[in-house]
Design a protein around this motif. Structure first.
Motif, PDB file in Angstrom:
ATOM      1  N   TRP A   1      91.318 -54.068 -25.527  1.00 32.79           N
ATOM      2  CA  TRP A   1      90.673 -52.808 -25.908  1.00 32.79           C
ATOM      3  C   TRP A   1      89.437 -53.024 -26.772  1.00 32.79           C
ATOM      4  CZ3 TRP A   1      91.173 -48.502 -23.424  1.00 32.79           C
ATOM      5  CH2 TRP A   1      92.322 -48.321 -22.646  1.00 32.79           C
ATOM      6  N   HIS A   2      88.917 -54.253 -26.769  1.00 31.42           N
ATOM      7  CA  HIS A   2      87.675 -54.506 -27.525  1.00 31.42           C
ATOM      8  C   HIS A   2      86.529 -53.652 -26.961  1.00 31.42           C
ATOM      9  CE1 HIS A   2      84.445 -56.567 -29.631  1.00 31.42           C
ATOM     10  NE2 HIS A   2      83.801 -56.579 -28.477  1.00 31.42           N
ATOM     11  N   GLY A   3      86.312 -53.767 -25.654  1.00 33.40           N
ATOM     12  CA  GLY A   3      85.140 -53.106 -25.057  1.00 33.40           C
ATOM     13  C   GLY A   3      85.481 -52.436 -23.748  1.00 33.40           C
ATOM     14  N   LYS A   4      86.448 -51.534 -23.797  1.00 33.28           N
ATOM     15  CA  LYS A   4      86.878 -50.856 -22.571  1.00 33.28           C
ATOM     16  C   LYS A   4      87.149 -49.391 -22.889  1.00 33.28           C
ATOM     17  CE  LYS A   4      91.146 -51.295 -20.927  1.00 33.28           C
ATOM     18  NZ  LYS A   4      92.378 -51.720 -20.240  1.00 33.28           N
ATOM     19  N   ALA A   5      86.745 -48.491 -21.991  1.00 29.18           N
ATOM     20  CA  ALA A   5      86.986 -47.065 -22.231  1.00 29.18           C
ATOM     21  C   ALA A   5      88.354 -46.659 -21.692  1.00 29.18           C
ATOM     22  CB  ALA A   5      85.907 -46.242 -21.545  1.00 29.18           C
ATOM     23  N   PRO A   6      88.992 -45.671 -22.340  1.00 29.85           N
ATOM     24  CA  PRO A   6      90.246 -45.163 -21.791  1.00 29.85           C
ATOM     25  C   PRO A   6      89.991 -44.368 -20.507  1.00 29.85           C
ATOM     26  CG  PRO A   6      89.603 -43.906 -23.761  1.00 29.85           C
ATOM     27  CD  PRO A   6      88.612 -45.015 -23.616  1.00 29.85           C
ATOM     28  N   ASN A   7      90.894 -44.500 -19.525  1.00 27.47           N
ATOM     29  CA  ASN A   7      90.819 -43.629 -18.343  1.00 27.47           C
ATOM     30  C   ASN A   7      91.438 -42.279 -18.711  1.00 27.47           C
ATOM     31  OD1 ASN A   7      93.612 -43.805 -18.114  1.00 27.47           O
ATOM     32  ND2 ASN A   7      93.522 -45.484 -16.638  1.00 27.47           N
ATOM     33  N   GLN A   8      91.539 -41.368 -17.770  1.00 27.76           N
ATOM     34  CA  GLN A   8      91.975 -40.022 -18.142  1.00 27.76           C
ATOM     35  C   GLN A   8      93.392 -39.994 -18.721  1.00 27.76           C
ATOM     36  OE1 GLN A   8      91.091 -36.843 -15.457  1.00 27.76           O
ATOM     37  NE2 GLN A   8      92.301 -35.393 -16.669  1.00 27.76           N
ATOM     38  N   ALA A   9      94.311 -40.735 -18.080  1.00 30.05           N
ATOM     39  CA  ALA A   9      95.699 -40.737 -18.579  1.00 30.05           C
ATOM     40  C   ALA A   9      95.758 -41.353 -19.977  1.00 30.05           C
ATOM     41  CB  ALA A   9      96.590 -41.514 -17.610  1.00 30.05           C
ATOM     42  N   GLU A  10      94.995 -42.425 -20.174  1.00 30.64           N
ATOM     43  CA  GLU A  10      94.984 -43.093 -21.484  1.00 30.64           C
ATOM     44  C   GLU A  10      94.327 -42.192 -22.531  1.00 30.64           C
ATOM     45  OE1 GLU A  10      94.682 -47.600 -19.588  1.00 30.64           O
ATOM     46  OE2 GLU A  10      92.880 -46.434 -19.962  1.00 30.64           O
ATOM     47  N   TYR A  11      93.281 -41.501 -22.123  1.00 31.67           N
ATOM     48  CA  TYR A  11      92.598 -40.557 -23.016  1.00 31.67           C
ATOM     49  C   TYR A  11      93.582 -39.473 -23.469  1.00 31.67           C
ATOM     50  CZ  TYR A  11      89.753 -36.365 -24.006  1.00 31.67           C
ATOM     51  OH  TYR A  11      89.231 -35.217 -24.550  1.00 31.67           O
ATOM     52  N   GLU A  12      94.319 -38.933 -22.499  1.00 31.27           N
ATOM     53  CA  GLU A  12      95.256 -37.850 -22.833  1.00 31.27           C
ATOM     54  C   GLU A  12      96.353 -38.341 -23.766  1.00 31.27           C
ATOM     55  OE1 GLU A  12      96.328 -36.164 -19.043  1.00 31.27           O
ATOM     56  OE2 GLU A  12      94.305 -35.318 -18.807  1.00 31.27           O
ATOM     57  N   GLN A  13      96.847 -39.552 -23.502  1.00 36.49           N
ATOM     58  CA  GLN A  13      97.906 -40.081 -24.381  1.00 36.49           C
ATOM     59  C   GLN A  13      97.372 -40.324 -25.795  1.00 36.49           C
ATOM     60  OE1 GLN A  13     100.175 -43.566 -23.071  1.00 36.49           O
ATOM     61  NE2 GLN A  13     100.960 -43.797 -25.169  1.00 36.49           N
ATOM     62  N   ALA A  14      96.182 -40.943 -25.874  1.00 37.64           N
ATOM     63  CA  ALA A  14      95.600 -41.241 -27.194  1.00 37.64           C
ATOM     64  C   ALA A  14      95.375 -39.947 -27.981  1.00 37.64           C
ATOM     65  CB  ALA A  14      94.277 -41.992 -27.025  1.00 37.64           C
ATOM     66  N   MET A  15      94.831 -38.937 -27.307  1.00 42.45           N
ATOM     67  CA  MET A  15      94.559 -37.676 -27.995  1.00 42.45           C
ATOM     68  C   MET A  15      95.862 -36.982 -28.398  1.00 42.45           C
ATOM     69  SD  MET A  15      91.417 -37.516 -28.500  1.00 42.45           S
ATOM     70  CE  MET A  15      90.228 -36.210 -28.475  1.00 42.45           C
ATOM     71  N   ALA A  16      96.887 -37.096 -27.566  1.00 44.55           N
ATOM     72  CA  ALA A  16      98.177 -36.484 -27.913  1.00 44.55           C
ATOM     73  C   ALA A  16      98.759 -37.159 -29.161  1.00 44.55           C
ATOM     74  CB  ALA A  16      99.136 -36.608 -26.729  1.00 44.55           C
ATOM     75  N   GLU A  17      98.667 -38.479 -29.218  1.00 52.71           N
ATOM     76  CA  GLU A  17      99.197 -39.198 -30.385  1.00 52.71           C
ATOM     77  C   GLU A  17      98.445 -38.797 -31.652  1.00 52.71           C
ATOM     78  OE1 GLU A  17     100.430 -43.280 -27.975  1.00 52.71           O
ATOM     79  OE2 GLU A  17      99.295 -43.448 -29.818  1.00 52.71           O
ATOM     80  N   LEU A  18      97.123 -38.752 -31.552  1.00 53.96           N
ATOM     81  CA  LEU A  18      96.322 -38.437 -32.739  1.00 53.96           C
ATOM     82  C   LEU A  18      96.482 -36.969 -33.144  1.00 53.96           C
ATOM     83  CD1 LEU A  18      93.198 -40.595 -31.808  1.00 53.96           C
ATOM     84  CD2 LEU A  18      94.728 -40.990 -33.751  1.00 53.96           C
ATOM     85  N   SER A  19      96.596 -36.087 -32.145  1.00 54.22           N
ATOM     86  CA  SER A  19      96.805 -34.661 -32.463  1.00 54.22           C
ATOM     87  C   SER A  19      98.130 -34.460 -33.187  1.00 54.22           C
ATOM     88  CB  SER A  19      96.834 -33.804 -31.203  1.00 54.22           C
ATOM     89  OG  SER A  19      95.685 -33.990 -30.468  1.00 54.22           O
ATOM     90  N   ALA A  20      99.162 -35.180 -32.737  1.00 54.16           N
ATOM     91  CA  ALA A  20     100.482 -35.065 -33.385  1.00 54.16           C
ATOM     92  C   ALA A  20     100.387 -35.534 -34.837  1.00 54.16           C
ATOM     93  CB  ALA A  20     101.514 -35.882 -32.612  1.00 54.16           C
ATOM     94  N   GLN A  21      99.642 -36.623 -35.039  1.00 49.20           N
ATOM     95  CA  GLN A  21      99.474 -37.154 -36.404  1.00 49.20           C
ATOM     96  C   GLN A  21      98.723 -36.137 -37.274  1.00 49.20           C
ATOM     97  OE1 GLN A  21      96.576 -40.348 -38.166  1.00 49.20           O
ATOM     98  NE2 GLN A  21      98.012 -41.444 -36.846  1.00 49.20           N
TER      99      GLN A  21
END
Ligand SMILES: Cc1ncc(C[n+]2csc(CCOP(=O)(O)OP(=O)(O)O)c2C)c(N)n1
Length: 279
Positions: free
Chosen positions: A253-273
């Motif tokens: 994950w040094h230099g790679k963008a999240p795809n849509q599923a990864e984006y949704e998971q990351a945002m869900a985790e951060l929103s919960a926090q």
């Protein structure tokens, strides 16, 4: 630090991390890992420490920050947007042709004090600013954030020698010690360890900090203020990809963008926090 202030800073850092994910997802490229490891430090600096004014980004007596590890621009941009230097909407056009926010920091962007991205150069520019502060007898501080992979660059050590020689005590260099660089562990690629001892040997005042604990960050920044006649190096232990579960400590994950599923998971985790912090 009182619990309320700490929670507010944690929530701000969480929103800044969401901006990192938003930006790299929409850009379909960029550097989320090393951006996420510096969000708490940037939060403390821009929300609790540095003298800056989003309405007057170029004021002469402002504190400066040079993001020497310029590939982590998404974190700096998200912080500046959160602090009000430009609209958060801009994060969505990160790296788009003609957009305000290009892949690496550019001095034309409100709040960005120096263009950077070629590793090793940012700390040298920060030395120049700190020397100017000394010559002008000005009170501003110059912060610079380096990667632990970046300090494998020889230019960093020339700057380190220069800063100590000229007793640049307005300079605070923060080394983001997340242990990983572009394609592996720093200790496997070309080890810069022991990092604190190296800066000490170059004549710097060295402080160790936990990059994800606001009490530790505050203590380190306060100690840095007290140092006279020497530049300060803060070696911060951090987690690359911090707070996105599948990115933490993953070199991929040094230099790679999240795809849509990864984006949704990351945002869900951060929103919960965020919800928990604000609840
Ligand atoms: C002079 C130079 N060489 C190579 C690169 C390509 N590069 C971008 S990031 C990176 C690794 C940096 O690792 P580190 O400083 O530890 O960054 P972090 O893990 O905090 O993202 C490299 C080699 C560059 N930007 N500049």
């Amino acid at each position: 630090m009182d619990e309320m202030t700490k929670k507010q800073l944690q929530a701000t850092a969480c929103r800044i991390r969401m901006g990192v994910v938003e930006g790299t997802y929409n850009a379909k490229s960029g550097h989320p890992g090393g951006s996420l490891s510096i969000c708490d430090t940037l939060t403390y600096l821009y929300f609790a420490k540095m003298y800056v004014d989003p309405k007057n980004p170029d004021m002469a007596d402002r504190d400066r920050l040079v993001l020497s590890k310029g590939h982590c621009a998404p974190a700096l941009y998200s912080t500046l947007a959160e602090r009000g230097f430009f609209p958060k909407e801009e994060l969505k056009s990160l790296r788009h042709i003609g957009a305000l926010l290009q892949g690496h920091p550019c001095i034309h962007i409100p709040g960005v004090d120096m263009s950077s991205g070629s590793l090793g150069q940012g700390i040298s520019a920060a030395c120049g600013m700190a020397l100017a502060a000394k010559m002008d007898n000005a009170a501003y501080k110059v912060y610079t954030i380096l990667g632990d992979g970046e300090i494998e660059e020889g230019q960093v050590w020339e700057a380190a020698m220069f800063a100590a020689h000229y007793q640049l005590d307005s300079l605070v260099a923060i080394v983001d010690n997340n242990g990983l660089q572009i394609d592996g562990k720093i200790t496997d690629v070309c080890s810069p360890e022991p990092i604190p001892e190296k800066f000490e040997a170059f004549g710097w005042h060295v402080i160790r900090m936990d990059a994800h604990d606001f009490d530790s960050i505050e203590a380190a920044m306060q100690e840095a203020e007290t140092v006279v006649g020497k530049p300060v190096a803060i070696i911060q232990k951090s987690v690359k990809g911090k707070d996105v579960s599948f990115m933490e400590n993953q070199v991929g994950w040094h230099g790679k963008a999240p795809n849509q599923a990864e984006y949704e998971q990351a945002m869900a985790e951060l929103s919960a926090q965020l919800k928990e912090l604000e609840g």
